[in-house]
Write a protein that holds these residues in place. Structure first.
Motif, PDB file in Angstrom:
ATOM      1  N   SER A  28       0.827  -1.206   0.000  1.00 33.26           N
ATOM      2  CA  SER A  28       0.000   0.000   0.000  1.00 33.26           C
ATOM      3  C   SER A  28       0.859   1.253   0.000  1.00 33.26           C
ATOM      4  O   SER A  28       0.590   2.211  -0.732  1.00 33.26           O
ATOM      5  CB  SER A  28      -0.927  -0.009   1.218  1.00 33.26           C
ATOM      6  OG  SER A  28      -1.771  -1.123   1.192  1.00 33.26           O
ATOM      7  N   ILE A  41      -4.915   7.621  -5.240  1.00 31.94           N
ATOM      8  CA  ILE A  41      -4.415   6.304  -4.851  1.00 31.94           C
ATOM      9  C   ILE A  41      -4.350   6.193  -3.332  1.00 31.94           C
ATOM     10  O   ILE A  41      -4.710   5.172  -2.748  1.00 31.94           O
ATOM     11  CB  ILE A  41      -3.027   6.040  -5.470  1.00 31.94           C
ATOM     12  CG1 ILE A  41      -3.130   6.050  -7.000  1.00 31.94           C
ATOM     13  CG2 ILE A  41      -2.461   4.717  -4.989  1.00 31.94           C
ATOM     14  CD1 ILE A  41      -1.811   5.950  -7.700  1.00 31.94           C
ATOM     15  N   ALA A  42      -3.890   7.272  -2.685  1.00 34.90           N
ATOM     16  CA  ALA A  42      -3.824   7.276  -1.223  1.00 34.90           C
ATOM     17  C   ALA A  42      -5.212   7.099  -0.615  1.00 34.90           C
ATOM     18  O   ALA A  42      -5.386   6.369   0.369  1.00 34.90           O
ATOM     19  CB  ALA A  42      -3.190   8.578  -0.734  1.00 34.90           C
ATOM     20  N   GLN A  83       2.423   1.579  -3.296  1.00 37.39           N
ATOM     21  CA  GLN A  83       1.421   1.917  -4.308  1.00 37.39           C
ATOM     22  C   GLN A  83       1.209   3.425  -4.373  1.00 37.39           C
ATOM     23  O   GLN A  83       1.110   4.001  -5.454  1.00 37.39           O
ATOM     24  CB  GLN A  83       0.113   1.210  -3.986  1.00 37.39           C
ATOM     25  CG  GLN A  83      -0.829   1.067  -5.159  1.00 37.39           C
ATOM     26  CD  GLN A  83      -1.816  -0.060  -4.927  1.00 37.39           C
ATOM     27  OE1 GLN A  83      -2.841   0.165  -4.312  1.00 37.39           O
ATOM     28  NE2 GLN A  83      -1.527  -1.252  -5.404  1.00 37.39           N
ATOM     29  N   VAL A  84       1.134   4.033  -3.211  1.00 35.09           N
ATOM     30  CA  VAL A  84       0.961   5.487  -3.167  1.00 35.09           C
ATOM     31  C   VAL A  84       2.174   6.189  -3.765  1.00 35.09           C
ATOM     32  O   VAL A  84       2.047   7.160  -4.527  1.00 35.09           O
ATOM     33  CB  VAL A  84       0.734   5.964  -1.716  1.00 35.09           C
ATOM     34  CG1 VAL A  84       0.715   7.488  -1.644  1.00 35.09           C
ATOM     35  CG2 VAL A  84      -0.574   5.388  -1.175  1.00 35.09           C
ATOM     36  N   GLY A 136      -1.744  10.944  -7.146  1.00 40.47           N
ATOM     37  CA  GLY A 136      -1.270  10.217  -5.981  1.00 40.47           C
ATOM     38  C   GLY A 136      -2.248  10.291  -4.830  1.00 40.47           C
ATOM     39  O   GLY A 136      -2.382   9.353  -4.040  1.00 40.47           O
ATOM     40  N   TRP A 137      -2.984  11.410  -4.742  1.00 44.43           N
ATOM     41  CA  TRP A 137      -3.980  11.557  -3.682  1.00 44.43           C
ATOM     42  C   TRP A 137      -5.137  10.589  -3.863  1.00 44.43           C
ATOM     43  O   TRP A 137      -5.680  10.058  -2.890  1.00 44.43           O
ATOM     44  CB  TRP A 137      -4.502  12.991  -3.640  1.00 44.43           C
ATOM     45  CG  TRP A 137      -3.488  13.971  -3.165  1.00 44.43           C
ATOM     46  CD1 TRP A 137      -2.849  14.914  -3.897  1.00 44.43           C
ATOM     47  CD2 TRP A 137      -2.969  14.097  -1.824  1.00 44.43           C
ATOM     48  NE1 TRP A 137      -1.968  15.633  -3.121  1.00 44.43           N
ATOM     49  CE2 TRP A 137      -2.022  15.151  -1.848  1.00 44.43           C
ATOM     50  CE3 TRP A 137      -3.209  13.428  -0.627  1.00 44.43           C
ATOM     51  CZ2 TRP A 137      -1.319  15.536  -0.709  1.00 44.43           C
ATOM     52  CZ3 TRP A 137      -2.511  13.811   0.515  1.00 44.43           C
ATOM     53  CH2 TRP A 137      -1.582  14.855   0.464  1.00 44.43           C
TER      54      TRP A 137
END
Length: 367
Positions: A161, A197-198, A164-165, A194-195
């Motif tokens: 995780s 994905i987060a 991934q971010v 990226g936000w």
């Protein structure tokens, strides 16, 4: 001599599949029925797709989000969080997982996509996106069914995780724009936040992880570990499979029309996916065995390396290229192939346990 031999044969443990509950033993049947039911619902119920897509969480349909959370919570409630330090200290496992997930996995999918779909740019791009989305959800179910190490799965999923971010956008740019240029191939740019994905990670891992941790912490504090594992966990265990089946029905209902209306395209996409899952799972399993990992951690390594975060892949493909794009169809075909293949690999793993790890205690993950 005869008496000794007879006793030894009598004491031999029963096949591992026989130890599964009736629900688990018939899992391939339930999953097959769930897939068929979803496809039929998507085809015959007018407006179902629109209704299911009306509410989204982090770019994913709310019913799918609910199914994933319900699916993951019971398994994460089984994790013994006071034993996580035994996993974080296993450098062989952590290093192998990072290499398999973030170096080898995307490269294998890139190579297969260009080998099998060189003349189908949209599908090829969609498969590359699937290869970049490392699994953080369903792998927990497959690992648990195969009697893998729950604590190791929790740590590796959390590690995936974080990467991934940090790495998804960079690797997307590299594999879709930079590397094709170096090789003289035509690529496609990938714009992803990226936000976003987060947020995906926070919802689909953070929420059930926190719920599982608090459930164990409060349950053990109130009534002790024996009650928690012998009385409470068996009650909530089946909920994970119900959540899995519900998720599959909703997912295939959402994409049933796209899948059934383009069967030949589905076959084209399925071939490299089948090769990918076979290569990644078998290679990871062999690596775990070669570096001396236990059955439980070898199994966890294999499933975390072979699985993919199709929820993220579909959301990114739809958000970047549109819901009717070939990239989105490739993302949708991902779970169509991944679910039955990884279910089959659960049984392969259990069979290999008897052959390659005969000294392994079968009851290790029984709660």
């Amino acid at each position: 001599m005869t008496t000794t031999t007879t006793t030894a044969r009598t004491a031999r443990p029963a096949p591992f599949v026989a130890r599964l509950s009736r629900l688990d033993r018939l899992l391939p049947l339930w999953i097959g029925l769930a897939m068929v039911a979803g496809l039929l619902l998507g085809r015959v119920v007018p407006g179902l797709n629109t209704a299911l897509e009306a509410v989204e969480v982090s770019g994913i349909s709310l019913p799918i989000a609910v199914g994933l959370l319900v699916m993951m919570y019971p398994v994460l409630a089984k994790v013994r969080y006071d034993r996580l330090d035994t996993v974080t200290g296993d450098r062989r496992l952590l290093f192998s997982s990072l290499v398999l997930n973030w170096l080898i996995g995307p490269a294998v999918m890139f190579a297969l996509a260009w080998t099998f779909l060189a003349d189908h740019a949209e599908y090829r791009t969609g498969l590359v996106i699937v290869g970049l989305a490392r699994c953080i959800a369903m792998v927990i179910i497959w690992n648990d069914l195969a009697c893998g190490d729950r604590e190791a799965a929790a740590v590796l999923v959390a590690l995936n995780s974080v990467f991934q971010v940090l790495a998804f956008g960079v690797l997307g740019w590299f594999y879709l724009s930079v590397l094709p240029g170096w090789l003289g191939l035509s690529g496609a740019a990938l714009q992803v936040s990226g936000w976003d994905i987060a947020g995906n990670v926070l919802i689909f891992l953070g929420v059930p992880l926190l719920a599982g941790y608090l459930t164990r912490r409060l349950g053990e504090r109130a009534k002790g570990r024996t009650w928690y594992e012998d009385a409470f966990l068996p009650r909530i265990g089946p909920v994970a499979l119900y959540g899995l089946l519900f998720t599959i029905v909703v997912l295939f209902a959402l994409q049933g029309d796209a899948i059934t209306s383009q069967p030949w395209d589905v076959v084209l996409i399925a071939v490299p996916l089948l090769a990918y899952f076979a290569i990644m799972w078998a290679g990871s399993y062999g690596l775990g065995r070669a570096i001396g990992l236990s059955y439980e951690r070898t199994t966890t390594l294999a499933f975390t390396a072979a699985g993919n975060n199709f929820e993220l892949a579909i959301a990114v493909a739809i958000g970047t290229f549109g819901v009717t794009s070939g990239q989105a169809l490739a993302g949708v075909v991902g779970p169509l192939i991944e679910v039955p293949v990884l279910v089959a690999l659960v049984y392969v793993s259990l069979a290999l346990r008897q052959r390659l790890f005969p000294a392994t205690a079968p009851a290790r993950n029984s709660p």
